[in-house]
Each structure stands twice: as structure tokens, then as C-alpha cells.
Design an enzyme around this catalytic site. Structure first.
Site, PDB file in Angstrom:
ATOM      1  N   ASP A 301      35.735  29.597  -5.022  1.00 44.32           N
ATOM      2  CA  ASP A 301      36.451  28.384  -5.391  1.00 44.32           C
ATOM      3  C   ASP A 301      36.320  28.212  -6.916  1.00 44.32           C
ATOM      4  O   ASP A 301      35.735  29.043  -7.611  1.00 44.32           O
ATOM      5  CB  ASP A 301      35.936  27.173  -4.596  1.00 44.32           C
ATOM      6  CG  ASP A 301      36.980  26.056  -4.519  1.00 44.32           C
ATOM      7  OD1 ASP A 301      37.936  26.079  -5.318  1.00 44.32           O
ATOM      8  OD2 ASP A 301      36.841  25.145  -3.689  1.00 44.32           O
ATOM      9  N   GLU A 487      39.795  15.710  -3.315  1.00 47.88           N
ATOM     10  CA  GLU A 487      38.416  16.188  -3.504  1.00 47.88           C
ATOM     11  C   GLU A 487      37.446  15.038  -3.760  1.00 47.88           C
ATOM     12  O   GLU A 487      37.564  13.980  -3.159  1.00 47.88           O
ATOM     13  CB  GLU A 487      38.379  17.261  -4.594  1.00 47.88           C
ATOM     14  CG  GLU A 487      39.275  18.452  -4.226  1.00 47.88           C
ATOM     15  CD  GLU A 487      39.098  19.654  -5.118  1.00 47.88           C
ATOM     16  OE1 GLU A 487      37.960  19.966  -5.509  1.00 47.88           O
ATOM     17  OE2 GLU A 487      40.114  20.299  -5.418  1.00 47.88           O
TER      18      GLU A 487
END
Ligand code: BGC
Length: 612
Positions: A301, A487
Site C-alpha cells: 500500500d 480512510e
């Protein structure tokens, strides 16, 4: 005349450049006539590669900031480019394709001519492109429980992603959220492992098809593993689940994805009992790659290399590094030194590169590296929107109906309340055009209000801020909810920040106002997760959980007016109070000591006209 000549000249020059780019490559010419299997092709190509070329294939960059010139794609042997937080690439879809074709040509101009994987965060439609079809976020798709629909939505997303220049998407998120406080609950299908498995299979099938078609893309299951099960729902926090629970509740969707041939799996930001998942060799290499026989790419990521232990990340089994925000040169130079000094073995590098090349062959990129211009016409097309509208209506979950629904389209006066009713940005949530979403209308979408106006024959008044002017309305459709987030921005934490487990005061007042005026209230909740709305459900005559429906607002009207019945069922158990969240997890069936207001799978149909 002058212009025509220069155009013709330009075309000839381009043709020469294009042709010579192939002539310059040693590999594709051989490969294209080859009858070798993919594994043999991978091995023969790997045998020709220098260490720099191999490290390059492991590098993934943003096209606009991690490299400053297109030629760096070639000089640094970059393996993949990503696009996120759009818009920008070019004028219209053609401009987008051209942007990525130019980058692809750089990759093809290298000695071995290895094509790029071009990835995008298309997580509910090609949501980085203004004008694409935007589907409900996965939580809504979870509420449909309809795998055929999920497969169709994924296939449309793949097609619209290809039409804008991409061959890879970072979707689906197959997390199992344990706590509604997590800012990414809506990216996942459900708290149910079984439902997530079923929809993961459909999603991978829809995105990938047989992988090599010009209309399909490589999919990514994310984030491996435990992203949704962190203590107190903190994005990137610590997950304290034991091996048995991980194996029984979190791994099954990944097993399904692997069995379905998923091309990539993304490592997660969280730690597992204190160990960074990016550096978790036991789970990445031993479990995922060896025991589960995943032969695709494990991608890091965001900036995963420098954030989670550098060479430890590669040694744990991560194959491609998202080398953004300053990581590219660091990764490339440190990796070379690490291999020279034996900190990272050449076998590990070879394994990583083979996985990248294998997927590039499976995708057919060596023979067909460019997007198909004829796909552009399908972006946001009627057929696609029809499927998205069906997804919206099937995702609506009716939590209460005190005889008010279905609404007759002959009702003389309907008042529609709240800014969420008249704003496609607000109804679509995070990961819509921008990373954190937008709060204005985008191209081609239909607001919930417009959908209601399209369905109703009487007068539809829009009362954005719930004034007290419309006491004579026959019914009020009050649309309330969360503003977009993505997020960690969406984490609720201790509730002192932007996002809460309850509705904002302002939105509670919208409902109060119409209740006090004595108008029948149909409340529609637009949110990325179940919220604590026990009092508002009591106040309302009908209550609909609408999740984050995306571009097709007509889908809400379809069920409110009874053109279609409600078939949506809760993909999460629904909390009754803020106290339900005092522990590590929320009120779902992982914690049987907490009784939810509604259980997982709850949802009424229009036949229910209860008086509660
Ligand atoms: C997210 C991923 C996403 C990536 C690329 C990260 O911050 O966690 O889900 O795919 O960014 O944009």
C-alpha cells in the site's frame, strides 16, 4: 494547407517512432511468434533481465509526481503506474487514454519492451473519471446480496476503467469490518464472512473475466489482512485477533479470490499483534503464497516500503512497491545494495519479478498493451446506468414502515428536505472523483431529488434546510447522513472529531421540524455505515438505510414509489446506542454480549406496514 501537411508529417513521424519502438525491443518480437507457455515466457524473459530492470519491475509510481518526466518510465524501468485522487490526466476519455498510451510507449521503448500495469482506485465504478457510471459503494452492494449484480457492476467498472486507459483496479476491498468507527466500513461488502466470500467471487469474476480481453482488468483483493478488525476501528491500527479467528473469519474471502484467479492482493496498513502486516512473512509468504498457492502479485500500500521496514517488506513477500512520495529512488538504490550485500536474495527478487511478468502475460499486455479507443463511447452509457440504478434500488434497506410506503405518484405535495437530497457528491461518499469525495454535483449523475421529481406526478418542493414553511405538504422525504470521507479521515475514534456515531444536530433538527409540523416523515439515511439513529427511527413514519448510492438517484424513487419492492437486507447488524461501541468492536455477531437494534440480514418489504 500548411496545417494538413504538418499533420501528415506528424503522423508519419509517429508511425516511424512507434515501429522503431518495437524494433528496439529484443523481447516482444520473439515473444509474439512464440508457442511457449506463459511460465516459459516468464522464465526466458527473466533470464535476460539485469538487476536494475528487475528492481524497476517491482516499482510502482504516480505518473504526475513520483516521476517528473515521462522518460523516467524507461530510464528507471518502471513496472507500474497508478492514478488516484482524480481528475487530471487529459481532455475527455481520449485525453486520458493518450496520457497512459504515452507512458506505455516509454515502457515499450526499453531494451526488453516490458509493458506497464496501469492501475486505478476504481472502487465503485471508474470513480476517478468525471462522467463515469458510479455504483453504490460495496456496503450497498453487500445489502443487495445479489452476486449477479455485483458481477455486472464489476464488469462495467472494468470496461469503463479500460476505456479511460487502465488495465488494473485496486478493488474489491474484502475486509470484514468489526467496528463501525472504522473510516472504511463502506469499502467492504459486509461484516458477514459468508456474504463477503460470495460477493468477492462475483466481483473478481466481473472485473477479470478471463483477464486477457480488452474490456477486462486485473483486480486486487485488499487489504491483507485484518484491516477492518483493528481495535476500536482505527485505520492502520493494531489487530489483536488470534490465528483461529483470522483463519475462520478473515481468510475465506482471500481463498475465494485466489480460487477465482485474482491477479493481485494488497498488503494492509495495520499491524497484527504488533507486527506490521507489510512485513508479516508468515502470513504473506507462508500462508498466502505457499499454503494458499497465490501466484499473482502482492502489492504494497501507499509508501509501504519506507513505512513498514524497507527490506523486511520485500523479504516478507511483497512483490511490487507503491513507491510514492519520495520512495522511488530510495527503494531502487537501497534494493540494489540489499541484493549486492545479500540482505535480500536474488531468489526473492526473481520470485517478485516472475509474479509481475506472469500477470502481464496473462493480461495479454505484451501483444495488446494499449486501450481500445472504441470503448470510450460506453462510459456512463445508458445500459451501464440502468444496472447501477438497479443496484441502487436493490441496496436500499427498509428498516421501518408505518403504513406510509409505497408513496403514490399521485400525492399532491411532496417536500424533499436536506442538502444530501440535491447533491450527487454527497450521495456518493469518499473515493468519488477525489480521494475524500466531493460535495458538489458531478457529470451525468442523478440526484435523489431529481429521481423523486422524475417519479412523482404532483408538486415536489425542495426545502434544503427544513424551514417551517411547508406544513401543508402530504409527506416529507428527509434525507440526512454523513459527508464524504475516506480512510483515516472517516475514523470516529472517541467521537470528538468530525465524524460521529450519531446524526449531526442539524440533521436531527430536519426530522424534528417536520415531525412537529405534523407532516408524515420518510427518513432516508445516506451513510457509509450504520449509525445510532434509534430516536430518529422512532420519530419517522418510514426509515430507509440508503448507504452511498452513487450516480443513479432514480433507484431510490423506484422503491419509495413501489415501482420495485425493497429487497435490500442489512449487511451489518445495526447499533442501538453509542454505548454499544465502548469495547473494541461494535454490535455485530462477533460480540454476542451486545444486542443490536436490528440483526444482520434484517430488511422489510413493502408488504410490511407495521404500526410501530
Ligand atoms: C489505500 C488503498 C489504495 C491506495 C492507492 C491507500 O492509501 O489504503 O486502498 O488503493 O491508497 O490509492
Amino acid at each position: 494547407m500548411q496545417k494538413k501537411r504538418s499533420n501528415a508529417f506528424h503522423k508519419i513521424t509517429l508511425a516511424i517512432l512507434f515501429f522503431s519502438s518495437f524494433v528496439a525491443c529484443e523481447f516482444p518480437v520473439k515473444e509474439m511468434n512464440s508457442t511457449q507457455s506463459i511460465e516459459q515466457k516468464v522464465d526466458s524473459l527473466l533470464a535476460l533481465m539485469t538487476l536494475e530492470e528487475k528492481i524497476g519491475q517491482m516499482s510502482q509510481v504516480r505518473h504526475f509526481s513520483d516521476i517528473t518526466k515521462n522518460s523516467e518510465i524507461a530510464s528507471k524501468f518502471i513496472g507500474s503506474v497508478i492514478h488516484t485522487d482524480g481528475p487530471a490526466p487529459g481532455k475527455g476519455a481520449k485525453g486520458w487514454q493518450e496520457k497512459f498510451i504515452a507512458l506505455q510507449k516509454q515502457a515499450l521503448s526499453t531494451r526488453l519492451g516490458i509493458p506497464l500495469l496501469i492501475g486505478v482506485d476504481a472502487v465503485h465504478g471508474q470513480n476517478t473519471f468525471d462522467g463515469a457510471t458510479i455504483f453504490p459503494h460495496n456496503i450497498g452492494m453487500g445489502a443487495t446480496h445479489n452476486e449477479q449484480l455485483v458481477e455486472k457492476a464489476a464488469a462495467i467498472t472494468a470496461l469503463e476503467a479500460q476505456a479511460t486507459g487502465f488495465n488494473w483496479v485496486f478493488s474489491p476491498c474484502v475486509a470484514i469490518p468489526y467496528n463501525e468507527k472504522w473510516g472504511r466500513v463502506y469499502e467492504a461488502f459486509s461484516e458477514s464472512t459468508e456474504l463477503t466470500e460470495k460477493l468477492t467471487k462475483a466481483s473478481v469474476k466481473g472485473h477479470q473475466g478471463n483477464l486477457s480481453e480488452p474490456t477486462t482488468v486485473m483486480a486486487t483483493a485488499k487489504h491483507f489482512i485484518g484491516d477492518g478488525a483493528t481495535d476500536y476501528g482505527k485505520e492502520g491500527g493494531n489487530t489483536t485477533l488470534g490465528p483461529q479467528e483470522i483463519s475462520e473469519r478473515l481468510l475465506p474471502p482471500y481463498k475465494t479470490a485466489v480460487a477465482q484467479g485474482i491477479g493481485a492482493i494488497m498488503a494492509s496498513f495495520n499491524t497484527l499483534s504488533g507486527k506490521a502486516m507489510h512485513a508479516h512473512k508468515a502470513l504473506i509468504t507462508d500462508t498466502l503464497k505457499k499454503a494458499m498457492q497465490f501466484d499473482g502479485i502482492v502489492v504494497s500500500d501507499w509508501k509501504g516500503y519506507s513505512r513498514f521496514g524497507k527490506t523486511d517488506v520485500v523479504n516478507a513477500g511483497v512483490d511490487m512497491l507503491m513507491t510514492v512520495d519520495g520512495d522511488l529512488d530510495l527503494f531502487q538504490s537501497e534494493m540494489k545494495t540489499a541484493v549486492d550485500s545479500g540482505v535480500v536474495s536474488i531468489e526473492r527478487i526473481n520470485d517478485a519479478v516472475k509474479r509481475v511478468l506472469r500477470q502481464k502475460f496473462r493480461l495479454g499486455l505484451f501483444t495488446n498493451p494499449f486501450p481500445d479507443v472504441s470503448l470510450i463511447a460506453t462510459i456512463g452509457g445508458e445500459e451501464h446506468r440502468k444496472i447501477a440504478r438497479q443496484a441502487v434500488s436493490e441496496s436500499m434497506v427498509l428498516l421501518k414502515n408505518n403504513t406510509v410506503l409505497p408513496l403514490s405518484n399521485e400525492i399532491p405535495t411532496i417536500v424533499v428536505v436536506g442538502e444530501h437530497a440535491n447533491n450527487t457528491g454527497l450521495q456518493s461518499g469518499g473515493w468519488t472523483l477525489r480521494w475524500q469525495g466531493v460535495q458538489e454535483n458531478y457529470k451525468g449523475g442523478t440526484t435523489l431529488l431529481k429521481g423523486i421529481q422524475n417519479a412523482a406526478k404532483g408538486t415536489v418542493i425542495y426545502d434544503e434546510k427544513a424551514t417551517e414553511k411547508y406544513s401543508n405538504a402530504d409527506v416529507a422525504i428527509v434525507v440526512v447522513g454523513e459527508t464524504p470521507y475516506a480512510e483515516f479521515f472517516g475514523d470516529i475514534g472517541d467521537g470528538s472529531g468530525t465524524y460521529q456515531l450519531t446524526l449531526s444536530q442539524k440533521h436531527q433538527e430536519y426530522i424534528d421540524t417536520y415531525k412537529k409540523l405534523g407532516v408524515k416523515v420518510v427518513t432516508v439515511l445516506v451513510s457509509g455505515r450504520p449509525l445510532v439513529v434509534t430516536d430518529q427511527i422512532k420519530q419517522s413514519d418510514a426509515f430507509v438505510a440508503a448507504w452511498l448510492p452513487g450516480s443513479e438517484g432514480d433507484g431510490l424513487a423506484d422503491v419509495l414509489f413501489g415501482t420495485a419492492d425493497f429487497t435490500g437486507k442489512l449487511p451489518h447488524s445495526w447499533p442501538k446506542s453509542v454505548e454499544d461501541f465502548s469495547g473494541k468492536y461494535g454490535p455485530n455477531f462477533w460480540d454476542t454480549s451486545i444486542k443490536p437494534l436490528y440483526p444482520l440480514g434484517y430488511g422489510l418489504t413493502l408488504k410490511h406496514k407495521k404500526n410501530d
